[in-house]
Design a protein around this motif. Structure first.
Motif, PDB file in Angstrom:
ATOM      1  N   GLN A 169       0.844  -1.188   0.000  1.00 53.68           N
ATOM      2  CA  GLN A 169       0.000   0.000   0.000  1.00 53.68           C
ATOM      3  C   GLN A 169       0.883   1.243   0.000  1.00 53.68           C
ATOM      4  O   GLN A 169       2.043   1.194   0.442  1.00 53.68           O
ATOM      5  CB  GLN A 169      -0.935   0.014   1.212  1.00 53.68           C
ATOM      6  N   GLU A 170       0.328   2.361  -0.474  1.00 53.70           N
ATOM      7  CA  GLU A 170       1.072   3.609  -0.476  1.00 53.70           C
ATOM      8  C   GLU A 170       0.114   4.784  -0.356  1.00 53.70           C
ATOM      9  O   GLU A 170      -1.064   4.684  -0.706  1.00 53.70           O
ATOM     10  CB  GLU A 170       1.921   3.742  -1.745  1.00 53.70           C
ATOM     11  N   VAL A 171       0.647   5.883   0.178  1.00 51.20           N
ATOM     12  CA  VAL A 171      -0.123   7.126   0.292  1.00 51.20           C
ATOM     13  C   VAL A 171       0.800   8.273  -0.106  1.00 51.20           C
ATOM     14  O   VAL A 171       2.027   8.113  -0.208  1.00 51.20           O
ATOM     15  CB  VAL A 171      -0.653   7.342   1.733  1.00 51.20           C
ATOM     16  N   ASP A 172       0.222   9.444  -0.317  1.00 52.02           N
ATOM     17  CA  ASP A 172       1.011  10.623  -0.671  1.00 52.02           C
ATOM     18  C   ASP A 172       1.866  11.086   0.503  1.00 52.02           C
ATOM     19  O   ASP A 172       1.582  10.777   1.668  1.00 52.02           O
ATOM     20  CB  ASP A 172       0.086  11.761  -1.098  1.00 52.02           C
ATOM     21  N   ALA A 173       2.890  11.871   0.183  1.00 47.31           N
ATOM     22  CA  ALA A 173       3.800  12.382   1.209  1.00 47.31           C
ATOM     23  C   ALA A 173       3.054  13.221   2.249  1.00 47.31           C
ATOM     24  O   ALA A 173       3.367  13.175   3.450  1.00 47.31           O
ATOM     25  CB  ALA A 173       4.909  13.207   0.562  1.00 47.31           C
ATOM     26  N   GLU A 174       2.070  14.004   1.800  1.00 49.42           N
ATOM     27  CA  GLU A 174       1.305  14.831   2.733  1.00 49.42           C
ATOM     28  C   GLU A 174       0.521  13.966   3.721  1.00 49.42           C
ATOM     29  O   GLU A 174       0.377  14.319   4.895  1.00 49.42           O
ATOM     30  CB  GLU A 174       0.344  15.751   1.976  1.00 49.42           C
ATOM     31  N   VAL A 175       0.031  12.842   3.247  1.00 52.98           N
ATOM     32  CA  VAL A 175      -0.720  11.934   4.121  1.00 52.98           C
ATOM     33  C   VAL A 175       0.223  11.292   5.137  1.00 52.98           C
ATOM     34  O   VAL A 175      -0.145  11.094   6.299  1.00 52.98           O
ATOM     35  CB  VAL A 175      -1.447  10.866   3.288  1.00 52.98           C
ATOM     36  N   LEU A 176       1.426  10.965   4.710  1.00 56.82           N
ATOM     37  CA  LEU A 176       2.411  10.407   5.642  1.00 56.82           C
ATOM     38  C   LEU A 176       2.690  11.392   6.779  1.00 56.82           C
ATOM     39  O   LEU A 176       2.772  10.997   7.946  1.00 56.82           O
ATOM     40  CB  LEU A 176       3.707  10.070   4.905  1.00 56.82           C
ATOM     41  N   GLU A 177       2.841  12.665   6.447  1.00 54.63           N
ATOM     42  CA  GLU A 177       3.081  13.674   7.478  1.00 54.63           C
ATOM     43  C   GLU A 177       1.877  13.787   8.415  1.00 54.63           C
ATOM     44  O   GLU A 177       2.024  13.929   9.627  1.00 54.63           O
ATOM     45  CB  GLU A 177       3.375  15.026   6.824  1.00 54.63           C
ATOM     46  N   TRP A 178       0.681  13.726   7.832  1.00 52.67           N
ATOM     47  CA  TRP A 178      -0.532  13.826   8.643  1.00 52.67           C
ATOM     48  C   TRP A 178      -0.635  12.649   9.611  1.00 52.67           C
ATOM     49  O   TRP A 178      -0.942  12.802  10.797  1.00 52.67           O
ATOM     50  CB  TRP A 178      -1.747  13.872   7.713  1.00 52.67           C
ATOM     51  N   MET A 179      -0.354  11.455   9.111  1.00 55.68           N
ATOM     52  CA  MET A 179      -0.394  10.275   9.972  1.00 55.68           C
ATOM     53  C   MET A 179       0.658  10.365  11.072  1.00 55.68           C
ATOM     54  O   MET A 179       0.402  10.009  12.228  1.00 55.68           O
ATOM     55  CB  MET A 179      -0.171   9.004   9.142  1.00 55.68           C
ATOM     56  N   ALA A 180       1.848  10.853  10.726  1.00 55.57           N
ATOM     57  CA  ALA A 180       2.915  10.985  11.712  1.00 55.57           C
ATOM     58  C   ALA A 180       2.499  11.920  12.840  1.00 55.57           C
ATOM     59  O   ALA A 180       2.799  11.677  14.011  1.00 55.57           O
ATOM     60  CB  ALA A 180       4.190  11.479  11.040  1.00 55.57           C
ATOM     61  N   ASP A 181       1.794  12.996  12.494  1.00 53.10           N
ATOM     62  CA  ASP A 181       1.311  13.921  13.519  1.00 53.10           C
ATOM     63  C   ASP A 181       0.348  13.237  14.476  1.00 53.10           C
ATOM     64  O   ASP A 181       0.330  13.530  15.682  1.00 53.10           O
ATOM     65  CB  ASP A 181       0.620  15.124  12.876  1.00 53.10           C
ATOM     66  N   LYS A 182      -0.467  12.323  13.954  1.00 57.05           N
ATOM     67  CA  LYS A 182      -1.488  11.678  14.774  1.00 57.05           C
ATOM     68  C   LYS A 182      -0.909  10.637  15.726  1.00 57.05           C
ATOM     69  O   LYS A 182      -1.497  10.363  16.781  1.00 57.05           O
ATOM     70  CB  LYS A 182      -2.548  11.020  13.888  1.00 57.05           C
ATOM     71  N   VAL A 183       0.211  10.037  15.371  1.00 53.24           N
ATOM     72  CA  VAL A 183       0.745   8.924  16.182  1.00 53.24           C
ATOM     73  C   VAL A 183       2.104   9.249  16.782  1.00 53.24           C
ATOM     74  O   VAL A 183       2.749   8.368  17.361  1.00 53.24           O
ATOM     75  CB  VAL A 183       0.847   7.631  15.333  1.00 53.24           C
ATOM     76  N   GLU A 184       2.536  10.492  16.680  1.00 47.31           N
ATOM     77  CA  GLU A 184       3.860  10.852  17.185  1.00 47.31           C
ATOM     78  C   GLU A 184       4.017  10.444  18.644  1.00 47.31           C
ATOM     79  O   GLU A 184       3.145  10.681  19.472  1.00 47.31           O
ATOM     80  CB  GLU A 184       4.087  12.353  17.051  1.00 47.31           C
ATOM     81  N   GLY A 185       5.156   9.825  18.951  1.00 49.31           N
ATOM     82  CA  GLY A 185       5.452   9.427  20.317  1.00 49.31           C
ATOM     83  C   GLY A 185       4.875   8.082  20.714  1.00 49.31           C
ATOM     84  O   GLY A 185       5.081   7.635  21.849  1.00 49.31           O
ATOM     85  N   ASN A 186       4.172   7.407  19.820  1.00 47.71           N
ATOM     86  CA  ASN A 186       3.566   6.113  20.157  1.00 47.71           C
ATOM     87  C   ASN A 186       3.671   5.202  18.936  1.00 47.71           C
ATOM     88  O   ASN A 186       2.773   5.144  18.090  1.00 47.71           O
ATOM     89  CB  ASN A 186       2.108   6.296  20.574  1.00 47.71           C
ATOM     90  N   LEU A 187       4.772   4.491  18.853  1.00 48.09           N
ATOM     91  CA  LEU A 187       5.013   3.635  17.688  1.00 48.09           C
ATOM     92  C   LEU A 187       4.007   2.488  17.614  1.00 48.09           C
ATOM     93  O   LEU A 187       3.660   2.023  16.531  1.00 48.09           O
ATOM     94  CB  LEU A 187       6.439   3.087  17.738  1.00 48.09           C
ATOM     95  N   LEU A 188       3.546   2.029  18.782  1.00 49.95           N
ATOM     96  CA  LEU A 188       2.539   0.976  18.778  1.00 49.95           C
ATOM     97  C   LEU A 188       1.245   1.468  18.124  1.00 49.95           C
ATOM     98  O   LEU A 188       0.590   0.730  17.387  1.00 49.95           O
ATOM     99  CB  LEU A 188       2.266   0.513  20.212  1.00 49.95           C
ATOM    100  N   ALA A 189       0.887   2.726  18.402  1.00 49.70           N
ATOM    101  CA  ALA A 189      -0.305   3.284  17.765  1.00 49.70           C
ATOM    102  C   ALA A 189      -0.112   3.374  16.254  1.00 49.70           C
ATOM    103  O   ALA A 189      -1.028   3.086  15.475  1.00 49.70           O
ATOM    104  CB  ALA A 189      -0.615   4.658  18.343  1.00 49.70           C
ATOM    105  N   ALA A 190       1.078   3.782  15.824  1.00 52.41           N
ATOM    106  CA  ALA A 190       1.361   3.841  14.391  1.00 52.41           C
ATOM    107  C   ALA A 190       1.226   2.459  13.757  1.00 52.41           C
ATOM    108  O   ALA A 190       0.637   2.299  12.681  1.00 52.41           O
ATOM    109  CB  ALA A 190       2.766   4.402  14.169  1.00 52.41           C
ATOM    110  N   PHE A 191       1.758   1.462  14.415  1.00 49.50           N
ATOM    111  CA  PHE A 191       1.677   0.084  13.938  1.00 49.50           C
ATOM    112  C   PHE A 191       0.222  -0.348  13.779  1.00 49.50           C
ATOM    113  O   PHE A 191      -0.158  -0.964  12.772  1.00 49.50           O
ATOM    114  CB  PHE A 191       2.407  -0.822  14.937  1.00 49.50           C
ATOM    115  N   GLN A 192      -0.607  -0.016  14.769  1.00 48.46           N
ATOM    116  CA  GLN A 192      -2.012  -0.400  14.715  1.00 48.46           C
ATOM    117  C   GLN A 192      -2.742   0.287  13.562  1.00 48.46           C
ATOM    118  O   GLN A 192      -3.553  -0.331  12.870  1.00 48.46           O
ATOM    119  CB  GLN A 192      -2.690  -0.052  16.044  1.00 48.46           C
ATOM    120  N   GLU A 193      -2.443   1.579  13.362  1.00 46.62           N
ATOM    121  CA  GLU A 193      -3.115   2.301  12.285  1.00 46.62           C
ATOM    122  C   GLU A 193      -2.720   1.749  10.918  1.00 46.62           C
ATOM    123  O   GLU A 193      -3.551   1.647  10.001  1.00 46.62           O
ATOM    124  CB  GLU A 193      -2.787   3.798  12.356  1.00 46.62           C
TER     125      GLU A 193
END
Length: 361
Positions: A169-193
């Motif tokens: 799967q892939e998303v645009d660079a802007e979406v990657l930044e948006w996702m990073a903002d939502k899960v910053e500081g919690n890698l487990l949350a990033a993994f789940q998303e």
């Protein structure tokens, strides 16, 4: 031996059979997700090479370290090769533990144990003073070391991109930044998303609106929320969050890490308090702070000190179920047994206060 390696390169070489297993590995890092994945990768590589037995020990300065050296000497009755895991969540083995680890490192460096045992030692990232001590220096000199760097905010978008690529799967660079903002500081949350996106959408490009709907509008469950519900004595919420994690496809080893590791920490705290040691100091030693400390104290006040050893054993049995092994007296479904384990803590009610004189007074 004595070589620091890139975890991805090492695990890839082991999976492809291009590299033999070494007797001793050290996995060091502060990101539970990365430590869990690396340990799983090494364990799978060992199993593929015939190391079918496994034992796991969680140790600290007060543990009985004699069993550790014995594990390198005892021969299996059936001649099976084995993996021995030593987990030091506090990173402080104490005098006896430090001497044992130093001895293990020297044995690995000089070939004093055979090829029937592979040992995995997991540690948090060590501070400079600890790293220069005798036991740590010996490990870094003789063991194969995997130092797992934390994923900083600047690296998080690329980390998310790589994880999405693994599921095609892939998303645009802007979406990657948006996702990073939502899960910053919690890698487990990033993994789940990221896993959630694999469940909700097919392979290929995912549009920004689709990612936003998945991340923001789906009920949020995370393993730390499960832990907190368990500690707070909320059985219904605990089971609800566990069901949510299961429905979202959360990796069961991560759930076991959150529940099982918490139970082991609480068991150590309960034992320390029963021995008259300062609970505040023990909480700090085990890195339990803030709201986590408040909830941990609630659980310790609610659950009988004598109940913790059985809970720790239960966690070990759930781990066996997760690995596909049957355990007498336990349910075959590891998720269901995980619920029973969490309820050992969440469903216990405090004893009612006694009113009036006791019977027969």
């Amino acid at each position: 031996m004595g070589r620091p390696l890139d975890p991805d390169s090492l695990l890839g070489a082991l999976r492809q059979g291009r590299m033999p297993l070494d007797p001793l590995y050290v996995i060091s890092g502060d990101e539970p997700l990365l430590v869990t994945e690396t340990m799983d990768g090494l364990r799978a590589a060992a199993h593929a090479q015939g190391y079918t037995e496994r034992s796991s020990m969680v140790l600290d300065a007060n543990s009985d370290w004699s069993a550790v050296l014995a594990a390198t000497r005892n021969v299996s009755l059936f001649g099976d090769r084995r993996v021995v895991e030593l987990k030091l969540p506090g990173g402080k083995p104490g005098k006896t533990g430090g001497e044992t680890l130093q001895r293990l490192a020297e044995m690995a460096g000089t070939g004093q144990w055979g090829d029937d045992t592979v040992m995995l030692v997991s540690l948090p990232r060590l501070d400079k003073a600890t790293r220069t001590g005798k036991w740590a220096s010996a490990l870094w000199q003789h063991a194969t070391t995997l130092e797992l760097a934390s994923v900083e905010r600047a690296q998080l978008p690329d980390w998310i991109r790589q994880r999405l690529a693994r599921q095609n799967q892939e998303v645009d660079a802007e979406v990657l930044e948006w996702m990073a903002d939502k899960v910053e500081g919690n890698l487990l949350a990033a993994f789940q998303e990221i896993q959630k996106l694999a469940l909700l959408y097919p392979e290929g490009r995912i549009e920004a609106a689709e990612v936003e709907r998945a991340v923001l509008n789906v009920a949020r469950y995370d393993v730390f929320g499960l832990r907190d519900a368990m500690l707070a004595g909320q059985p219904a919420r605990t089971l609800s969050m566990l069901a949510g994690l299961r429905a979202e496809g959360t990796a069961l080893p991560l759930v076991l890490w959150a529940v099982g590791d918490e139970i082991r920490i609480l068991a150590r705290l309960a034992e320390a308090r029963s021995q008259g040691r300062d609970l505040g100091g023990e909480l700090r030693k085990n890195r339990v702070f803030g709201n986590h400390e408040r909830l941990a104290r609630q659980a310790l006040a609610r659950v009988s000190p004598g109940a913790w050893p059985a809970a720790v054993q239960h966690a070990h049995e759930v781990d066996r179920l997760v690995k596909g092994l049957k355990v007498p007296g336990r349910l075959d479904d590891p998720w269901e047994e995980m619920g029973r384990l969490a309820l050992r803590v969440a469903a216990v009610r405090p004893a009612p206060a006694r009113r009036g004189p006791p019977p027969g007074a």
